[in-house]
Scaffold this motif. Structure first.
Motif, PDB file in Angstrom:
ATOM      1  N   ALA A 159      40.577  34.527  -5.241  1.00 16.78           N
ATOM      2  CA  ALA A 159      40.392  33.666  -4.052  1.00 16.78           C
ATOM      3  C   ALA A 159      39.257  34.253  -3.223  1.00 16.78           C
ATOM      4  N   ALA A 160      38.315  33.390  -2.841  1.00 17.01           N
ATOM      5  CA  ALA A 160      37.122  33.857  -2.116  1.00 17.01           C
ATOM      6  C   ALA A 160      37.371  33.896  -0.612  1.00 17.01           C
ATOM      7  N   GLY A 161      38.654  33.893  -0.207  1.00 14.93           N
ATOM      8  CA  GLY A 161      38.946  34.041   1.214  1.00 14.93           C
ATOM      9  C   GLY A 161      39.561  32.806   1.817  1.00 14.93           C
ATOM     10  N   ALA A 162      39.757  32.875   3.142  1.00 15.93           N
ATOM     11  CA  ALA A 162      40.195  31.684   3.868  1.00 15.93           C
ATOM     12  C   ALA A 162      39.113  30.629   3.737  1.00 15.93           C
ATOM     13  N   ASP A 163      39.510  29.390   3.851  1.00 17.18           N
ATOM     14  CA  ASP A 163      38.558  28.296   3.735  1.00 17.18           C
ATOM     15  C   ASP A 163      37.697  28.236   5.006  1.00 17.18           C
ATOM     16  N   ILE A 164      36.458  28.698   4.870  1.00 19.27           N
ATOM     17  CA  ILE A 164      35.545  28.791   6.019  1.00 19.27           C
ATOM     18  C   ILE A 164      35.285  27.415   6.606  1.00 19.27           C
ATOM     19  N   LYS A 165      35.208  26.429   5.727  1.00 19.68           N
ATOM     20  CA  LYS A 165      34.926  25.061   6.199  1.00 19.68           C
ATOM     21  C   LYS A 165      36.101  24.524   7.017  1.00 19.68           C
ATOM     22  N   GLU A 166      37.315  24.980   6.680  1.00 18.55           N
ATOM     23  CA  GLU A 166      38.471  24.548   7.469  1.00 18.55           C
ATOM     24  C   GLU A 166      38.528  25.286   8.810  1.00 18.55           C
ATOM     25  N   MET A 167      38.088  26.540   8.793  1.00 19.23           N
ATOM     26  CA  MET A 167      38.181  27.358  10.011  1.00 19.23           C
ATOM     27  C   MET A 167      37.033  27.092  10.978  1.00 19.23           C
ATOM     28  N   GLY A 190      52.139  31.935   9.171  1.00 23.53           N
ATOM     29  CA  GLY A 190      52.968  31.424   8.068  1.00 23.53           C
ATOM     30  C   GLY A 190      52.961  32.330   6.853  1.00 23.53           C
ATOM     31  N   TRP A 191      51.923  33.155   6.738  1.00 24.10           N
ATOM     32  CA  TRP A 191      51.833  34.016   5.551  1.00 24.10           C
ATOM     33  C   TRP A 191      52.940  35.056   5.517  1.00 24.10           C
ATOM     34  N   GLU A 192      53.511  35.350   6.719  1.00 22.34           N
ATOM     35  CA  GLU A 192      54.592  36.355   6.702  1.00 22.34           C
ATOM     36  C   GLU A 192      55.747  35.869   5.818  1.00 22.34           C
ATOM     37  N   GLY A 244      38.232  38.704   1.573  1.00 17.42           N
ATOM     38  CA  GLY A 244      38.866  38.245   2.808  1.00 17.42           C
ATOM     39  C   GLY A 244      40.320  37.943   2.567  1.00 17.42           C
ATOM     40  N   GLY A 245      40.731  36.715   2.868  1.00 19.93           N
ATOM     41  CA  GLY A 245      42.117  36.319   2.652  1.00 19.93           C
ATOM     42  C   GLY A 245      42.540  36.468   1.205  1.00 19.93           C
ATOM     43  N   GLY A 246      41.587  36.407   0.271  1.00 19.59           N
ATOM     44  CA  GLY A 246      41.932  36.592  -1.142  1.00 19.59           C
ATOM     45  C   GLY A 246      42.369  38.016  -1.412  1.00 19.59           C
ATOM     46  N   CYS A 247      41.652  38.986  -0.821  1.00 24.05           N
ATOM     47  CA  CYS A 247      42.059  40.395  -0.958  1.00 24.05           C
ATOM     48  C   CYS A 247      43.369  40.619  -0.227  1.00 24.05           C
ATOM     49  N   GLU A 248      43.497  39.989   0.936  1.00 18.28           N
ATOM     50  CA  GLU A 248      44.727  40.139   1.723  1.00 18.28           C
ATOM     51  C   GLU A 248      45.930  39.546   0.997  1.00 18.28           C
ATOM     52  N   LEU A 249      45.719  38.397   0.343  1.00 13.63           N
ATOM     53  CA  LEU A 249      46.819  37.788  -0.417  1.00 13.63           C
ATOM     54  C   LEU A 249      47.226  38.688  -1.572  1.00 13.63           C
ATOM     55  N   PRO A 260      34.879  40.763   3.793  1.00 13.75           N
ATOM     56  CA  PRO A 260      33.538  40.503   4.368  1.00 13.75           C
ATOM     57  C   PRO A 260      33.562  39.692   5.663  1.00 13.75           C
ATOM     58  N   GLU A 261      34.736  39.616   6.308  1.00 12.20           N
ATOM     59  CA  GLU A 261      34.851  38.778   7.508  1.00 12.20           C
ATOM     60  C   GLU A 261      33.798  39.096   8.564  1.00 12.20           C
ATOM     61  N   ILE A 262      33.382  40.365   8.650  1.00 11.92           N
ATOM     62  CA  ILE A 262      32.404  40.736   9.677  1.00 11.92           C
ATOM     63  C   ILE A 262      31.093  39.973   9.492  1.00 11.92           C
ATOM     64  N   PRO A 279      39.282  40.729   9.441  1.00 13.19           N
ATOM     65  CA  PRO A 279      40.438  40.265   8.671  1.00 13.19           C
ATOM     66  C   PRO A 279      41.526  39.726   9.602  1.00 13.19           C
ATOM     67  N   GLY A 280      42.205  38.664   9.157  1.00  9.80           N
ATOM     68  CA  GLY A 280      43.229  38.075  10.031  1.00  9.80           C
ATOM     69  C   GLY A 280      44.578  37.951   9.367  1.00  9.80           C
ATOM     70  N   MET A 281      44.716  38.500   8.141  1.00  4.45           N
ATOM     71  CA  MET A 281      45.988  38.360   7.426  1.00  4.45           C
ATOM     72  C   MET A 281      46.386  39.701   6.802  1.00  4.45           C
TER      73      MET A 281
HETATM   74  C1  LIG Z   1      42.318  26.860   9.966  1.00  2.29           C
HETATM   75  C2  LIG Z   1      42.606  27.445   8.615  1.00  2.29           C
HETATM   76  C3  LIG Z   1      44.079  27.422   8.328  1.00  2.29           C
HETATM   77  C4  LIG Z   1      44.331  28.138   7.034  1.00  2.29           C
HETATM   78  C5  LIG Z   1      45.761  28.521   6.901  1.00  2.29           C
HETATM   79  C6  LIG Z   1      46.022  29.215   5.611  1.00  2.29           C
HETATM   80  C7  LIG Z   1      44.838  29.988   5.131  1.00  2.29           C
HETATM   81  C8  LIG Z   1      45.181  31.297   4.629  1.00  2.29           C
HETATM   82  C9  LIG Z   1      44.031  32.243   4.613  1.00  2.29           C
HETATM   83  C10 LIG Z   1      44.282  33.390   5.503  1.00  2.29           C
HETATM   84  C11 LIG Z   1      43.120  34.330   5.577  1.00  2.29           C
HETATM   85  C12 LIG Z   1      43.225  35.202   6.774  1.00  2.29           C
HETATM   86  C13 LIG Z   1      41.936  35.402   7.418  1.00  2.29           C
HETATM   87  C14 LIG Z   1      40.896  36.031   6.517  1.00  2.29           C
HETATM   88  O1  LIG Z   1      40.916  37.431   6.770  1.00  2.29           O
HETATM   89  C15 LIG Z   1      39.560  35.450   6.877  1.00  2.29           C
HETATM   90  C16 LIG Z   1      38.712  35.127   5.703  1.00  2.29           C
HETATM   91  O2  LIG Z   1      39.120  35.182   4.550  1.00  2.29           O
HETATM   92  S1  LIG Z   1      37.121  34.634   6.085  1.00  2.29           S
HETATM   93  C17 LIG Z   1      36.385  34.312   4.490  1.00  2.29           C
HETATM   94  C18 LIG Z   1      36.054  35.588   3.751  1.00  2.29           C
HETATM   95  N1  LIG Z   1      35.357  35.283   2.514  1.00  2.29           N
HETATM   96  C19 LIG Z   1      34.016  35.250   2.420  1.00  2.29           C
HETATM   97  O3  LIG Z   1      33.316  35.467   3.373  1.00  2.29           O
HETATM   98  C20 LIG Z   1      33.430  34.915   1.056  1.00  2.29           C
HETATM   99  C21 LIG Z   1      32.605  33.639   1.150  1.00  2.29           C
HETATM  100  N2  LIG Z   1      32.033  33.290  -0.149  1.00  2.29           N
HETATM  101  C22 LIG Z   1      30.932  33.955  -0.640  1.00  2.29           C
HETATM  102  O4  LIG Z   1      30.438  34.902  -0.094  1.00  2.29           O
HETATM  103  C23 LIG Z   1      30.389  33.441  -1.964  1.00  2.29           C
HETATM  104  O5  LIG Z   1      30.922  32.133  -2.191  1.00  2.29           O
HETATM  105  C24 LIG Z   1      30.762  34.322  -3.163  1.00  2.29           C
HETATM  106  C25 LIG Z   1      32.253  34.551  -3.214  1.00  2.29           C
HETATM  107  C26 LIG Z   1      30.017  35.664  -3.068  1.00  2.29           C
HETATM  108  C27 LIG Z   1      30.339  33.609  -4.459  1.00  2.29           C
HETATM  109  O6  LIG Z   1      28.979  33.233  -4.344  1.00  2.29           O
HETATM  110  P1  LIG Z   1      28.371  32.210  -5.406  1.00  2.29           P
HETATM  111  O7  LIG Z   1      28.759  32.609  -6.782  1.00  2.29           O
HETATM  112  O8  LIG Z   1      26.941  32.030  -5.061  1.00  2.29           O
HETATM  113  O9  LIG Z   1      29.147  30.829  -5.127  1.00  2.29           O
HETATM  114  P2  LIG Z   1      28.933  29.862  -3.851  1.00  2.29           P
HETATM  115  O10 LIG Z   1      28.766  30.658  -2.602  1.00  2.29           O
HETATM  116  O11 LIG Z   1      27.925  28.832  -4.191  1.00  2.29           O
HETATM  117  O12 LIG Z   1      30.386  29.187  -3.739  1.00  2.29           O
HETATM  118  C28 LIG Z   1      30.764  28.159  -4.660  1.00  2.29           C
HETATM  119  C29 LIG Z   1      31.434  27.092  -3.830  1.00  2.29           C
HETATM  120  O13 LIG Z   1      32.649  27.669  -3.228  1.00  2.29           O
HETATM  121  C30 LIG Z   1      32.539  27.520  -1.809  1.00  2.29           C
HETATM  122  N3  LIG Z   1      33.178  28.673  -1.168  1.00  2.29           N
HETATM  123  C31 LIG Z   1      33.084  29.966  -1.534  1.00  2.29           C
HETATM  124  N4  LIG Z   1      33.815  30.735  -0.699  1.00  2.29           N
HETATM  125  C32 LIG Z   1      34.393  29.902   0.218  1.00  2.29           C
HETATM  126  C33 LIG Z   1      35.263  30.091   1.347  1.00  2.29           C
HETATM  127  N5  LIG Z   1      35.741  31.286   1.664  1.00  2.29           N
HETATM  128  N6  LIG Z   1      35.600  28.997   2.075  1.00  2.29           N
HETATM  129  C34 LIG Z   1      35.165  27.763   1.717  1.00  2.29           C
HETATM  130  N7  LIG Z   1      34.343  27.494   0.650  1.00  2.29           N
HETATM  131  C35 LIG Z   1      33.967  28.585  -0.074  1.00  2.29           C
HETATM  132  C36 LIG Z   1      31.070  27.450  -1.510  1.00  2.29           C
HETATM  133  O14 LIG Z   1      30.866  26.845  -0.256  1.00  2.29           O
HETATM  134  C37 LIG Z   1      30.579  26.609  -2.681  1.00  2.29           C
HETATM  135  O15 LIG Z   1      30.944  25.274  -2.437  1.00  2.29           O
HETATM  136  P3  LIG Z   1      29.801  24.169  -2.202  1.00  2.29           P
HETATM  137  O16 LIG Z   1      29.077  24.624  -0.977  1.00  2.29           O
HETATM  138  O17 LIG Z   1      28.939  24.230  -3.438  1.00  2.29           O
HETATM  139  O18 LIG Z   1      30.532  22.883  -2.018  1.00  2.29           O
END
Ligand SMILES: CCCCCCCCCCCCC[C@H](O)CC(=O)SCCNC(=O)CCNC(=O)[C@H](O)C(C)(C)COP(=O)(O)OP(=O)(O)OC[C@H]1O[C@@H](n2cnc3c(N)ncnc32)[C@H](O)[C@@H]1OP(=O)(O)O
Length: 257
Positions: free
Chosen positions: A62-70, A86-88, A107-112, A130-132, A138-140
């Motif tokens: 998992a590449a983390g929390a959905d950035i587009k949703e957040m 809810g993750w608790e 991010g959330g993928g490592c946390e999960l 990589p949240e910074i 990190p939030g989870m």
């Molecule tokens: C309001 C939300 C409620 C949610 C409730 C439940 C959620 C539970 C999650 C809890 C998490 C707790 C908080 C957490 O600590 C915070 C985070 O996790 S912040 C996110 C941390 N992760 C990242 O920063 C990684 C982001 N991704 C990347 O750096 C790169 O994608 C990659 C992993 C290095 C891979 O790079 P590439 O091979 O080049 O691939 P692409 O970048 O082109 O990605 C392909 C495709 O996937 C989409 N995508 C990748 N990562 C995310 C992501 N984290 N969120 C959303 N979308 C992601 C990327 O946009 C591409 O899609 P496209 O743009 O082509 O449509």
């Protein structure tokens, strides 16, 4: 239940959950969280299931929390909604969950993965917080579990630089239990889970509970808890069966009693 973001399967006495949002590298959103909680609760309640495996794709756990949703959330949105609380519930799953991690666990993928009971990594796994880089942190549990699992220096390095660590470094650091070739990852995780599922379920759950307790209490209290739980096991029929089987040089037949 119809799952859209995960695939839920039963393999013998093992529940297998596969994150299934390949288009977003299994980014975790509220829908995924909801489905994961339903699936783990169902496996926890299923008497035929003794252990659970959680995995993703070969490219991403998992590449983390959905950035587009957040992205557009406001402080009031996330504070009043108590975002991520809810993750608790996920960590309250009583049966062991093995995280089979290939590719990105960020991010959330490592946390999960760290919320699971142990991690088996494919040799292409990459872990990070990589949240910074997004202006957050990190939030989870990342700042808490990662620090406890790999130590302050490496946790601080990873959270402040946002760098990733590969499977080898993760194993050296103690984040990962073992590394296998990525093509063998799910098979190895299922094999480990099947072995656990063949043991006495009350004993398995007590082992998990005691180890997790070590992060919550002092050593003295943890030793006392362990001793009391160990002593309570002499009330289990499975303790009698397990020790009798050894003495009689036969395979034990545990009945989860
Ligand atoms: C309001 C939300 C409620 C949610 C409730 C439940 C959620 C539970 C999650 C809890 C998490 C707790 C908080 C957490 O600590 C915070 C985070 O996790 S912040 C996110 C941390 N992760 C990242 O920063 C990684 C982001 N991704 C990347 O750096 C790169 O994608 C990659 C992993 C290095 C891979 O790079 P590439 O091979 O080049 O691939 P692409 O970048 O082109 O990605 C392909 C495709 O996937 C989409 N995508 C990748 N990562 C995310 C992501 N984290 N969120 C959303 N979308 C992601 C990327 O946009 C591409 O899609 P496209 O743009 O082509 O449509």
């Amino acid at each position: 239940m119809a799952y859209e973001n995960i695939i839920v399967e039963t393999r013998g006495k093992v529940g297998l959950i596969t994150l299934n949002r390949p288009q977003a590298l299994n980014a975790l959103n509220s829908a995924v969280l909801g489905e994961l909680l339903v699936a783990t609760r169902a496996f926890d309640a299923d008497d035929n299931i003794g252990a659970i495996v959680l995995t993703g794709s070969e490219k991403a756990f998992a590449a983390g929390a959905d950035i587009k949703e957040m992205q557009t959330k406001t402080y009031v949105d996330v504070y009043l909604g108590d975002l991520f609380s809810g993750w608790e519930d996920f960590t309250r799953t009583r049966k062991p969950i093995i995280a089979a991690v290939a590719g990105y666990a960020l991010g959330g993928g490592c946390e999960l993965a760290m919320m699971c009971d142990f991690i088996i990594a494919g040799d292409n796994a990459k872990f990070g917080q990589p949240e910074i880089t997004l202006g957050v942190m990190p939030g989870m549990g990342g700042s808490q579990r990662l620090t406890r699992f790999v130590g302050k220096s490496k946790a601080m390095d990873m959270c402040l630089t946002g760098r990733m660590m590969d499977a080898e470094e993760a194993e050296r650091a103690g984040l990962v239990s073992r590394i296998v070739p990525v093509g063998e990852l799910v098979g190895e995780a299922l094999k480990a889970a099947a072995k656990i599922a063949d043991f006495s379920l009350p004993s398995v759950i007590m082992n998990k509970e005691a180890i997790n307790r070590s992060y919550e209490v002092t050593l003295a209290e943890g030793l006392r808890f362990e001793r009391r739980v160990f002593q309570s096991m002499f009330a289990l029929e499975d303790q009698k069966e397990g020790m009798s089987a050894f003495v009689e040089k036969r395979k034990p037949e545990f009945r989860n009693r």
